[in-house]
Scaffold this active site. Sequence first.
Site: not given
Ligand code: EPU
Length: 418
Positions: A22-23, A118, A123, A304, A397
Amino acid sequence: MDEFVIKGGNKLSGSISVNGAKNSALKILAASILSKEKCKITNFPIIEDTLRTVELLESLGAKAVIDKENKIVEIDPSQINKTDLDTNLVRRLRSSILFAGPMLARFGEVQMDHPGGCIIGKRPVDFFLDGFEKLGAKIKFTEEGFKLHGKLKGATIFFPQITVTGTEAMMMAAVLAEGKTILQNCAMEPEIPVLAEYLNKCGAKISGAGTSTIEIEGVKEIGGGEFKVIPDRIETGTFVMMGLLTGSEIKVENCIPEHLGAVISILEKAGAKLEIGPDYIITKPSKLKAVSIVTHEYPGFVTDLQPPYTLLMTQADGPCIIHESIFEGRLFFTDQLATMGAEIIMCDPHRVVVHGPTPLHGKKMTSPDLRAGITLVLAGMIAEGTTRIENIYQVDRGYEKIEERLQKIGADIKRVKE
Ligand code: EPU
């Protein structure tokens, strides 16, 4: 709304194949906006999140053809004629933020609501907005979201915290920015180098993806291309833990075990007997002892897979601490495991103590998010009696026709339409 009804206690046997990630697929869909030419994606996971993302592309004017049977999607982005993203879809999909970079890079503007998705923590999107600003975009906040506009120019961006989609978003935006961009303290998840590889095949100039520093030399335009989605490492790990939880020998096929180094090493430390091949993992019935974990960015123990691992520890011998270091809302689902009979004490939103082994009993529960949702399904499979799980949209999802795939290896799970 559909629900899952699961009768626990069945042993599993046979093979289960892992689908496309998915990701990874979500990022290629977003990247397709950067070009005016077609993008063909194979091994495409037919799940709610990817289908809704295709809808988001269509709502902007892109044409999409989905061949569900052969898992192929073709996107023709040449006719995109809108730069404000559909409110309803954006509110459902956290990953819609990935559209902002490519839209800004190709059209010089984008408007969207604050993305949903989610509920596993705050986030925020501050790293994205700061990054786009560094690349020269102007931000105007609207009642529900923001509008970005401007011509992008290369810049040096240091991420204050490692962010997966943040890294991908800046990498994609920089592809069409004028001059050189350097990204520092980047995420290194396997989905990032394969995205860079795809973009380079289309004509981008990206180096260093998969390390903590990525350099992008901006180009005027890129062409279309073809991409085969890599196997989903989260599905892989979930199925391996399912084999261990049910004490079954199952073969998890079409996966890349290398992408799960930290998880496999922890499972082996806990006593899991695993046979690991180049593209498969076979689980053997194993007596497990408790091992504590701290979730970490790649190549550490992936957040995850924290929910199914926490469940696994309810069946292992002894106490351990599960430290969820990435998201502050990802342990609240453990309340539901406790109602099933697990001994779990929450220390604070980031840490729980699990003391196993404890038998679990079937319950009626609600799936709070995707990874907790699949974990409740696994809990139902080892619980005594019947478990009913509501809000299974959250499971759909990310896991394609999960009940059919689990039935094939011996699980007693049904989708009941209400
Ligand atoms: N964060 C901020 N500000 C931002 C962006 C992120 O503070 O602008 C914080 C987040 O709140 C978190 C940390 O940085 O505490 C890391 O989050 P990250 O940005 O890496 O997460 P993400 O990119 O939103 C992706 C995956 C998630 C997975 C995380 C961590 C996708 C679409 N989503 O999320 O996948 O848990 O990386 O590996 O790639 C899932 O598939 O169930 C899922 C939630």
